[in-house]
Design an enzyme around this catalytic site. Structure first.
Site, mmCIF file in Angstrom:
data_model
loop_
_atom_site.group_PDB
_atom_site.id
_atom_site.type_symbol
_atom_site.label_atom_id
_atom_site.label_comp_id
_atom_site.label_asym_id
_atom_site.label_seq_id
_atom_site.Cartn_x
_atom_site.Cartn_y
_atom_site.Cartn_z
ATOM 1 N N ARG A 160 -9.352 2.550 10.356
ATOM 2 C CA ARG A 160 -9.664 3.362 9.169
ATOM 3 C C ARG A 160 -11.180 3.520 9.002
ATOM 4 O O ARG A 160 -11.704 3.451 7.884
ATOM 5 C CB ARG A 160 -9.090 2.709 7.898
ATOM 6 C CG ARG A 160 -7.593 2.679 7.814
ATOM 7 C CD ARG A 160 -7.023 4.101 7.742
ATOM 8 N NE ARG A 160 -5.651 4.086 7.283
ATOM 9 C CZ ARG A 160 -4.596 3.905 8.074
ATOM 10 N NH1 ARG A 160 -4.764 3.722 9.367
ATOM 11 N NH2 ARG A 160 -3.372 3.928 7.570
ATOM 12 N N SER A 235 -1.955 4.992 1.276
ATOM 13 C CA SER A 235 -2.400 3.597 1.110
ATOM 14 C C SER A 235 -3.658 3.564 0.253
ATOM 15 O O SER A 235 -4.661 4.165 0.621
ATOM 16 C CB SER A 235 -2.753 2.977 2.458
ATOM 17 O OG SER A 235 -1.665 3.025 3.333
ATOM 18 N N GLU A 331 -9.212 1.562 0.151
ATOM 19 C CA GLU A 331 -9.338 2.518 1.257
ATOM 20 C C GLU A 331 -9.742 3.912 0.761
ATOM 21 O O GLU A 331 -10.441 4.653 1.440
ATOM 22 C CB GLU A 331 -7.983 2.610 1.993
ATOM 23 C CG GLU A 331 -8.065 3.387 3.282
ATOM 24 C CD GLU A 331 -6.729 3.955 3.722
ATOM 25 O OE1 GLU A 331 -6.446 5.115 3.410
ATOM 26 O OE2 GLU A 331 -5.976 3.213 4.384
HETATM 27 N N1 EPU Z 1 5.590 -4.727 2.789
HETATM 28 C C1 EPU Z 1 6.069 -5.406 1.701
HETATM 29 N N2 EPU Z 1 6.066 -4.792 0.478
HETATM 30 C C2 EPU Z 1 5.622 -3.518 0.321
HETATM 31 C C3 EPU Z 1 5.114 -2.833 1.432
HETATM 32 C C4 EPU Z 1 5.114 -3.455 2.660
HETATM 33 O O1 EPU Z 1 6.491 -6.554 1.798
HETATM 34 O O2 EPU Z 1 5.671 -3.026 -0.814
HETATM 35 C C5 EPU Z 1 5.670 -5.361 4.116
HETATM 36 C C6 EPU Z 1 6.752 -4.697 4.945
HETATM 37 O O3 EPU Z 1 7.977 -5.293 4.752
HETATM 38 C C7 EPU Z 1 6.263 -4.913 6.357
HETATM 39 C C8 EPU Z 1 4.753 -4.883 6.200
HETATM 40 O O4 EPU Z 1 4.465 -5.120 4.833
HETATM 41 O O5 EPU Z 1 6.632 -6.185 6.817
HETATM 42 C C9 EPU Z 1 4.127 -3.598 6.695
HETATM 43 O O6 EPU Z 1 4.586 -2.494 5.911
HETATM 44 P P1 EPU Z 1 4.566 -0.981 6.476
HETATM 45 O O7 EPU Z 1 5.279 -0.909 7.766
HETATM 46 O O8 EPU Z 1 5.035 -0.079 5.387
HETATM 47 O O9 EPU Z 1 3.057 -0.694 6.836
HETATM 48 P P2 EPU Z 1 1.695 -1.002 6.052
HETATM 49 O O10 EPU Z 1 0.918 -1.984 6.846
HETATM 50 O O11 EPU Z 1 2.006 -1.337 4.631
HETATM 51 C C10 EPU Z 1 0.297 0.828 7.318
HETATM 52 C C11 EPU Z 1 -0.620 1.967 6.967
HETATM 53 C C12 EPU Z 1 0.174 3.188 6.513
HETATM 54 C C13 EPU Z 1 1.093 3.599 7.639
HETATM 55 C C14 EPU Z 1 2.006 2.399 7.991
HETATM 56 C C15 EPU Z 1 2.888 2.668 9.198
HETATM 57 C C16 EPU Z 1 -2.682 0.888 6.220
HETATM 58 C C17 EPU Z 1 -3.569 0.576 5.060
HETATM 59 N N3 EPU Z 1 -1.552 1.541 5.921
HETATM 60 O O12 EPU Z 1 0.972 0.434 6.115
HETATM 61 O O13 EPU Z 1 -0.751 4.245 6.259
HETATM 62 O O14 EPU Z 1 1.870 4.723 7.301
HETATM 63 O O15 EPU Z 1 1.206 1.239 8.329
HETATM 64 O O16 EPU Z 1 2.122 2.683 10.357
HETATM 65 O O17 EPU Z 1 -3.016 0.548 7.354
HETATM 66 C C18 EPU Z 1 -1.932 5.596 4.679
HETATM 67 O O18 EPU Z 1 -2.973 5.213 5.210
HETATM 68 O O19 EPU Z 1 -1.932 6.421 3.717
HETATM 69 C C19 EPU Z 1 -0.649 5.046 5.130
HETATM 70 C C20 EPU Z 1 0.478 5.297 4.488
#
Ligand code: EPU
Length: 335
Positions: A160, A235, A331
């Site tokens: 990012r 995010s 972010e």
């Molecule tokens: N999780 C929770 N609670 C929540 C959300 C997530 O426990 O409310 C846990 C999930 O269960 C999972 C882990 O956190 O074990 C990861 O969650 P997720 O796969 O949704 O990905 P993320 O790390 O929360 C990142 C990006 C997203 C992108 C997704 C998929 C960042 C800051 N965000 O989210 O990016 O879509 O991975 O690759 O790196 C964006 O930047 O606008 C965005 C949506």
């Protein structure tokens, strides 16, 4: 030049907050932009408005970057080199690339925003980052109005992150981005668990790039609010990176804490999980709150102000810090 006065930016930011621009101009060509910059230096650049939280009236001239156009520069047996102007909508470009059977950005389907801003924060999702397909970024240097070009290496991409967010922040306006996409022998990235599950549910064993895009769209729609319906900026926080020692301490207390290894000594922890554990997931305060399906996303249900949402973000930062001794970096750009 057609400068308008007292324009509401509600329809120009995906959070849908109603902030006034004292002066506003729509720009549709590089030439127009170069001309404008000869006399106006102190500007506020507005592109897709998808990664910002507006908290106050904008007194600077708001320049809405609306330069359109996609062109193919050259092709080899396996690849195609494409120039896309900054004002093209990112997802529409993804859909266009799929219609041509060009591969490389299918995992980045449905990310809000415009092409000109995708390099700034190196957008990423489901195992792919846009840096993987960018060959060059063209930009106008604000001080000199010269058009300059940055190679992929010169963009200094990180998680990012890029040179346009750090060393060169505020110095350039990106006018176009060059991509190298595959025409055949597409390299598919299905490593992300949720994509696999989605494909299996549909009984797809040898997916096409369109299948992957469809899977990503289905996953995103199930977790992330559509800004056309509920104002948001994706995010709101970055996933924090902590030391392995701190992570091992946390693991004792929370054996189910999700994590990604960054290096031998560093671990990335999902901010969404930390926020959910802190009790904020799905919490609504008047017209704003934390999304019910992804705690990383703050939402505007209608008429919340940017200040309201920023206050909530600070509250979340404080509680997560207290609970886990982890600081969540924001972010989104706070304006
Ligand atoms: N999780 C929770 N609670 C929540 C959300 C997530 O426990 O409310 C846990 C999930 O269960 C999972 C882990 O956190 O074990 C990861 O969650 P997720 O796969 O949704 O990905 P993320 O790390 O929360 C990142 C990006 C997203 C992108 C997704 C998929 C960042 C800051 N965000 O989210 O990016 O879509 O991975 O690759 O790196 C964006 O930047 O606008 C965005 C949506």
């Amino acid at each position: 030049m057609n400068i308008q006065e007292n324009i509401s930016l509600k329809n120009y930011n995906t959070f849908g907050v109603n902030v006034i621009a004292n002066r506003f101009i729509n720009i549709t060509s590089v030439y127009e932009l170069q001309n404008l910059l000869k006399t106006e230096k102190d500007i506020f650049l507005l592109s897709g408005g998808s990664n910002m939280l507006l908290t106050d009236t904008i007194k600077k001239l708001v320049v809405h970057l609306n330069i359109k156009g996609i062109s193919i520069d050259r092709e080899t047996a396996n690849d195609v080199y494409i120039t896309v102007n900054a004002g093209e909508n990112w997802h529409e470009f993804v859909l266009w690339s799929l219609s041509q059977n060009y591969g490389g950005i299918e995992n980045l389907s449905l990310i809000p925003g415009n092409v000109g801003t995708c390099p700034i924060q190196n957008i990423g999702a489901y195992g792919v980052e846009v840096k993987d397909v960018i060959t060059k970024v063209e930009a106008i240097e604000i001080a000199t109005q010269k058009l300059v070009s940055f190679s992929n290496e010169e963009c200094n991409f990180g998680y990012r992150d890029s040179i346009f967010k750090n060393k060169k922040r505020g110095e350039y306006i990106i006018t176009s981005v060059n991509f190298k996409l595959s025409k055949n022998k597409h390299v598919l990235n299905t490593s992300y668990g949720a994509i696999n599950i989605e494909l299996q549910n549909k009984n797809i064993n040898s997916p096409t790039i369109k299948d992957i895009s469809d899977a990503v769209i289905a996953i995103r729609k199930s977790k992330l609010p559509d800004p056309k319906e509920i104002g948001n900026s994706g995010s709101f926080f970055k996933n924090p990176v902590i030391s392995k020692n701190q992570f091992e301490e946390l693991l004792k207390q929370y054996p189910n804490i999700p994590s990604y290894t960054v290096s031998k000594t560093e671990i990335k922890v999902p901010a969404g999980w930390l926020i959910e554990q802190s009790g904020f997931k799905g919490k609504r305060f008047g017209d704003y709150g934390v999304h019910e399906k992804q705690a990383l996303v703050l939402v505007n249900y209608g008429n919340a102000s940017g200040k309201d949402i920023f206050e909530l973000a600070k509250k979340i930062q404080n509680v997560v810090k207290e609970n886990f001794n982890i600081f969540l970096d924001i972010e989104v750009n706070i304006i």
